[in-house]
Motif scaffolding. Structure first.
Motif, PDB file in Angstrom:
ATOM      1  N   ILE A 237       3.508 -11.016  32.042  1.00  0.00           N
ATOM      2  CA  ILE A 237       2.216 -11.649  31.861  1.00  0.00           C
ATOM      3  C   ILE A 237       2.410 -12.795  32.368  1.00  0.00           C
ATOM      4  O   ILE A 237       0.606 -12.921  33.146  1.00  0.00           O
ATOM      5  CB  ILE A 237       1.035 -11.266  29.864  1.00  0.00           C
ATOM      6  CG1 ILE A 237       1.471 -10.482  29.838  1.00  0.00           C
ATOM      7  CG2 ILE A 237       0.258 -12.041  30.214  1.00  0.00           C
ATOM      8  CD1 ILE A 237       1.613  -9.731  28.544  1.00  0.00           C
ATOM      9  N   ALA A 238       2.985 -14.150  32.288  1.00  0.00           N
ATOM     10  CA  ALA A 238       2.867 -15.392  32.137  1.00  0.00           C
ATOM     11  C   ALA A 238       3.106 -15.247  33.653  1.00  0.00           C
ATOM     12  O   ALA A 238       1.940 -15.592  33.927  1.00  0.00           O
ATOM     13  CB  ALA A 238       3.767 -15.950  31.424  1.00  0.00           C
ATOM     14  N   ARG A 239       3.193 -14.318  34.008  1.00  0.00           N
ATOM     15  CA  ARG A 239       3.206 -14.192  35.900  1.00  0.00           C
ATOM     16  C   ARG A 239       1.622 -13.896  36.386  1.00  0.00           C
ATOM     17  O   ARG A 239       1.401 -14.927  37.499  1.00  0.00           O
ATOM     18  CB  ARG A 239       4.112 -13.991  36.279  1.00  0.00           C
ATOM     19  CG  ARG A 239       5.784 -14.133  36.483  1.00  0.00           C
ATOM     20  CD  ARG A 239       6.809 -13.576  37.954  1.00  0.00           C
ATOM     21  NE  ARG A 239       7.281 -12.033  36.484  1.00  0.00           N
ATOM     22  CZ  ARG A 239       7.831 -12.021  36.522  1.00  0.00           C
ATOM     23  NH1 ARG A 239       8.747 -12.787  35.786  1.00  0.00           N
ATOM     24  NH2 ARG A 239       8.195 -10.277  35.508  1.00  0.00           N
ATOM     25  N   ALA A 240       1.432 -13.020  35.787  1.00  0.00           N
ATOM     26  CA  ALA A 240       0.102 -12.778  36.427  1.00  0.00           C
ATOM     27  C   ALA A 240      -0.450 -14.155  36.458  1.00  0.00           C
ATOM     28  O   ALA A 240      -1.474 -14.181  36.918  1.00  0.00           O
ATOM     29  CB  ALA A 240      -0.346 -11.771  35.437  1.00  0.00           C
ATOM     30  N   GLU A 241      -0.627 -14.356  35.099  1.00  0.00           N
ATOM     31  CA  GLU A 241      -2.201 -14.734  34.066  1.00  0.00           C
ATOM     32  C   GLU A 241      -1.679 -16.671  35.416  1.00  0.00           C
ATOM     33  O   GLU A 241      -2.861 -17.156  35.281  1.00  0.00           O
ATOM     34  CB  GLU A 241      -1.958 -15.914  32.599  1.00  0.00           C
ATOM     35  CG  GLU A 241      -1.852 -14.542  31.850  1.00  0.00           C
ATOM     36  CD  GLU A 241      -1.800 -14.883  30.360  1.00  0.00           C
ATOM     37  OE1 GLU A 241      -1.128 -16.470  30.272  1.00  0.00           O
ATOM     38  OE2 GLU A 241      -2.177 -14.525  29.611  1.00  0.00           O
ATOM     39  N   HIS A 242      -0.590 -16.854  35.674  1.00  0.00           N
ATOM     40  CA  HIS A 242      -0.099 -18.606  36.485  1.00  0.00           C
ATOM     41  C   HIS A 242      -1.106 -17.051  38.071  1.00  0.00           C
ATOM     42  O   HIS A 242      -1.006 -18.677  38.704  1.00  0.00           O
ATOM     43  CB  HIS A 242       1.705 -18.334  36.641  1.00  0.00           C
ATOM     44  CG  HIS A 242       1.680 -19.428  37.747  1.00  0.00           C
ATOM     45  ND1 HIS A 242       1.851 -18.834  38.784  1.00  0.00           N
ATOM     46  CD2 HIS A 242       1.275 -21.220  37.729  1.00  0.00           C
ATOM     47  CE1 HIS A 242       1.829 -20.536  39.397  1.00  0.00           C
ATOM     48  NE2 HIS A 242       2.179 -21.445  38.300  1.00  0.00           N
ATOM     49  N   ARG A 243      -0.518 -16.833  38.416  1.00  0.00           N
ATOM     50  CA  ARG A 243      -1.475 -16.522  39.728  1.00  0.00           C
ATOM     51  C   ARG A 243      -2.438 -16.383  39.423  1.00  0.00           C
ATOM     52  O   ARG A 243      -3.584 -16.597  40.638  1.00  0.00           O
ATOM     53  CB  ARG A 243      -0.402 -15.312  39.960  1.00  0.00           C
ATOM     54  CG  ARG A 243      -1.306 -14.506  41.411  1.00  0.00           C
ATOM     55  CD  ARG A 243      -0.377 -13.274  42.068  1.00  0.00           C
ATOM     56  NE  ARG A 243      -1.197 -12.454  40.915  1.00  0.00           N
ATOM     57  CZ  ARG A 243       0.129 -11.874  40.461  1.00  0.00           C
ATOM     58  NH1 ARG A 243       1.165 -11.999  39.994  1.00  0.00           N
ATOM     59  NH2 ARG A 243      -0.999 -10.785  39.555  1.00  0.00           N
ATOM     60  N   MET A 244      -3.357 -16.292  38.324  1.00  0.00           N
ATOM     61  CA  MET A 244      -4.553 -16.188  38.350  1.00  0.00           C
ATOM     62  C   MET A 244      -4.827 -17.408  37.935  1.00  0.00           C
ATOM     63  O   MET A 244      -6.527 -17.419  38.642  1.00  0.00           O
ATOM     64  CB  MET A 244      -4.946 -14.824  37.266  1.00  0.00           C
ATOM     65  CG  MET A 244      -4.829 -13.350  37.325  1.00  0.00           C
ATOM     66  SD  MET A 244      -5.323 -12.568  35.915  1.00  0.00           S
ATOM     67  CE  MET A 244      -7.014 -13.040  35.996  1.00  0.00           C
ATOM     68  N   ALA A 245      -4.550 -18.394  37.344  1.00  0.00           N
ATOM     69  CA  ALA A 245      -4.993 -19.707  37.759  1.00  0.00           C
ATOM     70  C   ALA A 245      -4.995 -20.197  38.945  1.00  0.00           C
ATOM     71  O   ALA A 245      -5.953 -21.322  38.869  1.00  0.00           O
ATOM     72  CB  ALA A 245      -4.542 -20.118  36.733  1.00  0.00           C
ATOM     73  N   VAL A 246      -3.793 -20.287  39.082  1.00  0.00           N
ATOM     74  CA  VAL A 246      -4.002 -20.280  40.735  1.00  0.00           C
ATOM     75  C   VAL A 246      -4.812 -20.096  41.825  1.00  0.00           C
ATOM     76  O   VAL A 246      -5.762 -20.769  41.919  1.00  0.00           O
ATOM     77  CB  VAL A 246      -2.245 -19.851  41.197  1.00  0.00           C
ATOM     78  CG1 VAL A 246      -2.333 -20.567  43.156  1.00  0.00           C
ATOM     79  CG2 VAL A 246      -1.401 -20.898  40.757  1.00  0.00           C
ATOM     80  N   GLU A 247      -4.975 -18.639  41.778  1.00  0.00           N
ATOM     81  CA  GLU A 247      -6.446 -18.376  42.420  1.00  0.00           C
ATOM     82  C   GLU A 247      -7.665 -18.986  42.462  1.00  0.00           C
ATOM     83  O   GLU A 247      -8.225 -18.952  43.067  1.00  0.00           O
ATOM     84  CB  GLU A 247      -5.990 -16.862  42.430  1.00  0.00           C
ATOM     85  CG  GLU A 247      -5.068 -16.100  43.047  1.00  0.00           C
ATOM     86  CD  GLU A 247      -4.826 -14.823  43.003  1.00  0.00           C
ATOM     87  OE1 GLU A 247      -6.024 -14.128  42.283  1.00  0.00           O
ATOM     88  OE2 GLU A 247      -4.126 -13.914  43.665  1.00  0.00           O
ATOM     89  N   LEU A 248      -7.702 -18.909  40.803  1.00  0.00           N
ATOM     90  CA  LEU A 248      -9.119 -19.865  40.603  1.00  0.00           C
ATOM     91  C   LEU A 248      -9.103 -21.284  41.178  1.00  0.00           C
ATOM     92  O   LEU A 248     -10.060 -21.651  40.711  1.00  0.00           O
ATOM     93  CB  LEU A 248      -9.001 -19.487  39.005  1.00  0.00           C
ATOM     94  CG  LEU A 248     -10.877 -20.288  37.687  1.00  0.00           C
ATOM     95  CD1 LEU A 248     -11.428 -18.986  38.926  1.00  0.00           C
ATOM     96  CD2 LEU A 248     -10.486 -20.067  36.065  1.00  0.00           C
ATOM     97  N   GLN A 249      -7.990 -21.290  40.423  1.00  0.00           N
ATOM     98  CA  GLN A 249      -7.890 -22.925  40.792  1.00  0.00           C
ATOM     99  C   GLN A 249      -8.388 -22.864  42.052  1.00  0.00           C
ATOM    100  O   GLN A 249      -9.518 -24.435  42.817  1.00  0.00           O
ATOM    101  CB  GLN A 249      -6.707 -23.789  40.337  1.00  0.00           C
ATOM    102  CG  GLN A 249      -6.474 -25.349  40.741  1.00  0.00           C
ATOM    103  CD  GLN A 249      -5.593 -25.685  40.696  1.00  0.00           C
ATOM    104  OE1 GLN A 249      -4.157 -25.565  40.809  1.00  0.00           O
ATOM    105  NE2 GLN A 249      -5.465 -26.924  39.792  1.00  0.00           N
ATOM    106  N   GLU A 250      -7.767 -22.646  43.114  1.00  0.00           N
ATOM    107  CA  GLU A 250      -7.884 -23.377  44.563  1.00  0.00           C
ATOM    108  C   GLU A 250      -9.403 -22.045  44.889  1.00  0.00           C
ATOM    109  O   GLU A 250     -10.113 -23.038  46.462  1.00  0.00           O
ATOM    110  CB  GLU A 250      -7.083 -21.701  45.348  1.00  0.00           C
ATOM    111  CG  GLU A 250      -5.463 -22.033  45.313  1.00  0.00           C
ATOM    112  CD  GLU A 250      -4.651 -21.648  45.841  1.00  0.00           C
ATOM    113  OE1 GLU A 250      -5.515 -20.120  45.986  1.00  0.00           O
ATOM    114  OE2 GLU A 250      -3.081 -21.593  46.006  1.00  0.00           O
ATOM    115  N   ALA A 251     -10.465 -21.853  44.213  1.00  0.00           N
ATOM    116  CA  ALA A 251     -11.218 -21.234  44.934  1.00  0.00           C
ATOM    117  C   ALA A 251     -12.041 -22.022  44.010  1.00  0.00           C
ATOM    118  O   ALA A 251     -13.568 -21.904  44.647  1.00  0.00           O
ATOM    119  CB  ALA A 251     -11.845 -19.448  43.362  1.00  0.00           C
ATOM    120  N   VAL A 252     -11.881 -22.814  43.143  1.00  0.00           N
ATOM    121  CA  VAL A 252     -12.928 -23.922  42.245  1.00  0.00           C
ATOM    122  C   VAL A 252     -13.480 -24.880  43.009  1.00  0.00           C
ATOM    123  O   VAL A 252     -13.954 -25.833  43.644  1.00  0.00           O
ATOM    124  CB  VAL A 252     -13.085 -24.082  41.141  1.00  0.00           C
ATOM    125  CG1 VAL A 252     -13.642 -25.203  40.129  1.00  0.00           C
ATOM    126  CG2 VAL A 252     -13.313 -22.521  40.688  1.00  0.00           C
TER     127      VAL A 252
END
Length: 486
Positions: A237-252
């Motif tokens: 879960i932590a890895r998935a959340e980290h990946r999603m957070a990185v992708e969201l940050q890169e998108a914003v």
């Protein structure tokens, strides 16, 4: 801006590796000693029941020590492992089962009993301990081989039948586990080891066996497995959340890399570069941002900010704040009023958070910088080889209070000036506090000669990353640098 832990909260400490290594060495030595005794018993007279019993006990002890060595190895590697007593207690709590009759409280070693079934006389001999393991009284007596499967769980009966058949017909030793329904209604797990006893003609005359109640051991192993499975799920879960957070940050965050010139041409244009520095103490992405964009009236927006927390919640709230900030800046709202709107936005958000921010609007025609801040480090102005913080207008943290007004100030910039905007995490823990400056500000101001020699904003950013990139930061950080053109 990482959340502060409560005062006096002790940091979790891992077990001392030296202590675990010592336990492993002692276990290995004991295992070797027991194995030596077991090898000696192989040479003794097989007709002596007492010596057969001793050899069986050695076999069981070796199995137990192997299990103990495996658990200690997991503990040394950092996997979730606990002491035998802690695991047994947790297993009892999880399963609602108290230790079996005869089990020592906090011990994984259950009671051991012996049995012998004489095939010639149909005589059955059980030790008192074995009767207690099965919950049978001396009056009820032992169970015959034909009756023994009746107390097993239905799904385990074929296993016992196969073990006994292989032993009696093919002479194979018995080594297996099965579950019984105790007379108290609870399920027990038994480990059975046995061998056929041959007569003078080489025919099977009887079968003897040693049985041990391993219920507590198996429950403890299940507790360990559950803990390991839970840890793996949490890591996934932590890895998935980290990946999603990185992708969201890169998108914003702004997609540009390297230097950006705003406006593209004309006097007073800004040479802009920025960088995001992740936290060294946490693999989670925080709520920091930087941004620069040209507004419809020809002026330029510069902003950096940070939100409390990490992960998806922080990055999603950051995306909301940055989107609102961009929209209000495009609509022509002044920096001070813009901060007030952001404060109300955080107040009404379903994800409560605190944030700091600085918002600047630069007019290339007049080189005037209008700006406001919310509990944020002041921009640093570098001119003629020296640097200083710009005097701050009043402003509290975003989301900290209701109905507050944010002051707005202005400063006139000159060609060649370098403006540095950064989040608090950049300098946290670096340098010291002097003359009322935030920790690390002195270090930034000490870069003035290098900024003066730099040929671009991107070169200035590289200087900052070289200085602070290796620092131990509790939070991620953003830095944005703008050089004022002629």
């Amino acid at each position: 801006m990482p959340p502060h832990p409560p005062a006096g909260t002790p940091a979790p400490q891992p077990p001392e590796r030296a202590a675990v290594d010592a336990l492993i060495n002692r276990t290995h030595r004991l295992r070797g000693d027991v194995d030596a005794v077991r090898r000696d018993t192989v040479l003794v007279d097989e007709d002596d029941p007492r010596l057969r019993w001793q050899r069986a006990l050695c076999d069981l002890a070796v199995h137990q020590l192997d299990d103990l060595g495996a658990h200690l190895g997991q503990l040394r590697q950092g996997l979730p492992s606990e002491s035998a007593e802690q695991i047994a207690t947790e297993a009892a709590d999880l399963t609602g089962q108290a230790p079996s009759a005869g089990e020592r409280p906090g011990s994984l070693i259950g009671r051991v009993g012996s049995a012998e079934w004489n095939l010639l006389t149909d005589e059955v001999s059980w030790s008192d301990d074995l009767l207690q393991i099965f919950g049978r009284t001396p009056e009820a007596g032992p169970l015959s081989l034909d009756d023994l499967p009746s107390v097993l769980l239905p799904e385990d009966q074929p296993l016992l039948t196969a073990l006994v058949t292989d032993c009696l017909i093919d002479g194979k030793p018995i080594d297996g586990e099965f579950r019984i329904r105790h007379t108290d209604g609870r399920t027990r797990t038994l480990h059975m080891m046995g061998e056929p006893v041959l007569d003078a003609d080489g025919c099977t005359a009887s079968m003897w066996a040693v049985l041990r109640d391993v219920s507590a051991l198996r429950r403890s192993q299940q507790a360990v497995h559950r803990t390991q499975d839970s840890l793996r799920r949490q890591q996934d879960i932590a890895r998935a959340e980290h990946r999603m957070a990185v992708e969201l940050q890169e998108a914003v965050l702004p997609p540009w890399r390297g230097s950006l010139s705003l406006p593209d041409q004309g006097p007073g244009s800004l040479d802009i570069a920025a960088h995001y520095l992740p936290s060294d103490s946490s693999g989670l992405i925080g709520g920091g941002w930087y941004d620069a964009m040209e507004l419809p009236d020809g002026r330029t927006l510069l902003t950096v900010g940070d939100l409390t927390g990490h992960g998806i919640q922080a990055t999603s709230t950051m995306a909301m704040i940055l989107g609102a900030l961009r929209g209000m800046a495009v609509a022509g709202i002044e920096p001070g009023a813009l901060m007030g709107h952001l404060n109300r936005l955080l107040e009404t958000s379903i994800q409560p958070a605190l944030g700091s921010a600085v918002c600047c609007r630069f007019d290339p025609a007049t080189r005037r910088l209008d700006w406001a801040q919310a509990g944020h480090p002041a921009p640093l102005l570098f001119r003629n080889g020296a640097g200083r913080p710009i005097p701050q207008p009043d402003g509290v943290l975003l989301g900290a209070a209701s109905g507050v007004a944010y002051e707005q100030d202005e400063v006139h910039l000159l060609p060649g000036d370098v403006l540095v905007l950064h989040t608090d995490g950049l300098a946290r823990g670096a340098g010291s506090t002097h003359h009322g400056l935030r920790p690390g500000t002195d270090t930034l101001l000490g870069l003035a000669p290098r900024f003066s020699d730099a040929r671009s904003a991107q070169e200035c950013v590289r200087t900052v990353v070289e200085e602070f990139g290796g620092a131990e930061r509790l939070d991620d950080a953003c830095v944005l640098i703008a050089r004022i053109g002629a």
